[in-house]
Design a protein around this motif. Structure first.
Motif, mmCIF file in Angstrom:
data_model
loop_
_atom_site.group_PDB
_atom_site.id
_atom_site.type_symbol
_atom_site.label_atom_id
_atom_site.label_comp_id
_atom_site.label_asym_id
_atom_site.label_seq_id
_atom_site.Cartn_x
_atom_site.Cartn_y
_atom_site.Cartn_z
ATOM 1 N N ASN A 134 -4.416 -8.193 -3.658
ATOM 2 C CA ASN A 134 -5.825 -7.935 -3.064
ATOM 3 C C ASN A 134 -5.972 -8.621 -1.589
ATOM 4 N N ASN A 190 0.711 -1.178 -0.015
ATOM 5 C CA ASN A 190 0.065 -0.018 0.140
ATOM 6 C C ASN A 190 0.782 1.097 0.154
ATOM 7 N N SER A 223 -9.328 -4.729 -9.549
ATOM 8 C CA SER A 223 -10.409 -5.494 -10.372
ATOM 9 C C SER A 223 -9.381 -6.554 -10.919
ATOM 10 N N ASP A 257 -5.372 -1.937 0.636
ATOM 11 C CA ASP A 257 -6.881 -1.349 1.283
ATOM 12 C C ASP A 257 -7.875 -1.130 0.494
ATOM 13 N N GLU A 258 -7.399 -1.109 -0.783
ATOM 14 C CA GLU A 258 -8.634 -0.912 -2.008
ATOM 15 C C GLU A 258 -8.331 -2.046 -2.906
ATOM 16 N N SER A 302 -4.338 1.541 -8.733
ATOM 17 C CA SER A 302 -5.698 1.886 -9.007
ATOM 18 C C SER A 302 -6.686 0.533 -9.005
ATOM 19 N N PRO A 303 -7.996 1.034 -8.962
ATOM 20 C CA PRO A 303 -8.917 -0.264 -9.434
ATOM 21 C C PRO A 303 -8.808 -0.933 -10.338
#
Length: 247
Positions: free
Chosen positions: A220, A183, A228, A224-225, A191-192
């Motif tokens: 993943n 992170n 995809s 934290d986020e 990014s996503p």
């Protein structure tokens, strides 16, 4: 043999078993044999991971003494996997700092002759290289999180933590190291829909995939986020400049 001498020898033998870190207070072991290393780290490692090598130089005798302690107390068969892993991670990190100090000032660890190949580190009756510790011992333990715990004295490396790894704390310490590195926006840009990540994930991709799933799946676990699935993965340039404190 006088009785008091015999008792003293028993106490000495019991301590020399090495893994003794069962009493932990606020994340800091009170009896760990690695406390000498932790004290040095807390004195000479900044929160951002930069290392005060000049300060370490002043305390080189203490560092040498710690490495001598590890050399005289190599892992034994009865040690747990956690104790062995903590021992070798600390040995790798302390050995790397010692290597830098032997050549300081230096701009990069790669300016040193065979930094990961030359057998400089004594463990019991054998001598090991940093590469031996990483590839022949730690990687063979099958936990890819070790890549976030060992430090190669460079800007793009995972930060050198200001604590020693311990038998009782290593599970949470490895998770902390993995989350902190993955992170960290200075080492990965995620990014996503896209992941631009450290070349550590390229060099040791097989280690991360061996734990099941894709590289994105591994990221993943700690992001934290989350990214995809099917996101594009790119690898960032690696900065091998010394992680010395800024002037």
């Amino acid at each position: 043999m006088p009785r008091f001498v015999f008792i003293g020898l028993l106490l000495l033998v019991s301590y020399s078993g090495m893994p003794q870190d069962k009493n932990v207070s606020q994340g800091r072991s009170t009896t760990s044999p690695h406390m000498a290393w932790e004290d040095l780290l807390q004195e000479h490692v900044q929160e951002d991971g930069r290392v005060d090598y000049k300060g370490f130089l002043r305390d080189k005798q203490r560092l040498d003494s710690y490495l001598e302690t590890l050399a005289l107390q190599p892992p034994k068969e009865q040690w747990s996997t956690q104790a062995r892993m903590a021992y070798y991670i600390n040995l790798y990190n302390a050995g790397t700092v010692a290597l830098i100090l032997e050549n300081y000032p230096v701009n990069s660890i790669r300016d040193i002759d065979r930094p990961w190949v030359k057998k400089r580190i004594q463990v019991g009756a054998e001598r090991l290289s940093l590469g031996d510790i990483e590839h022949k011992i730690l990687r063979k333990m099958g936990d890819a999180r070790i890549h976030f715990a060992i430090n190669c004295a460079s800007i793009s490396c995972p930060k050198l933590p200001a604590y020693a790894f311990t038998e009782s704390g290593i599970e949470s310490q490895l998770n902390q190291a993995a989350r902190g590195f993955i992170n960290d926006p200075q080492r990965n840009t995620i990014s996503p829909k896209q992941a631009e990540v450290s070349k550590i994930f390229k060099w040791f991709r097989s280690d991360f995939k061996a734990e099941g799933g894709s590289l994105v799946d591994y990221l993943n676990r700690f992001l934290d986020e989350p990214v995809s699935k099917g996101s594009q993965v790119k690898f960032l340039p690696y900065d091998w400049a010394l992680n010395d404190i800024l002037p």
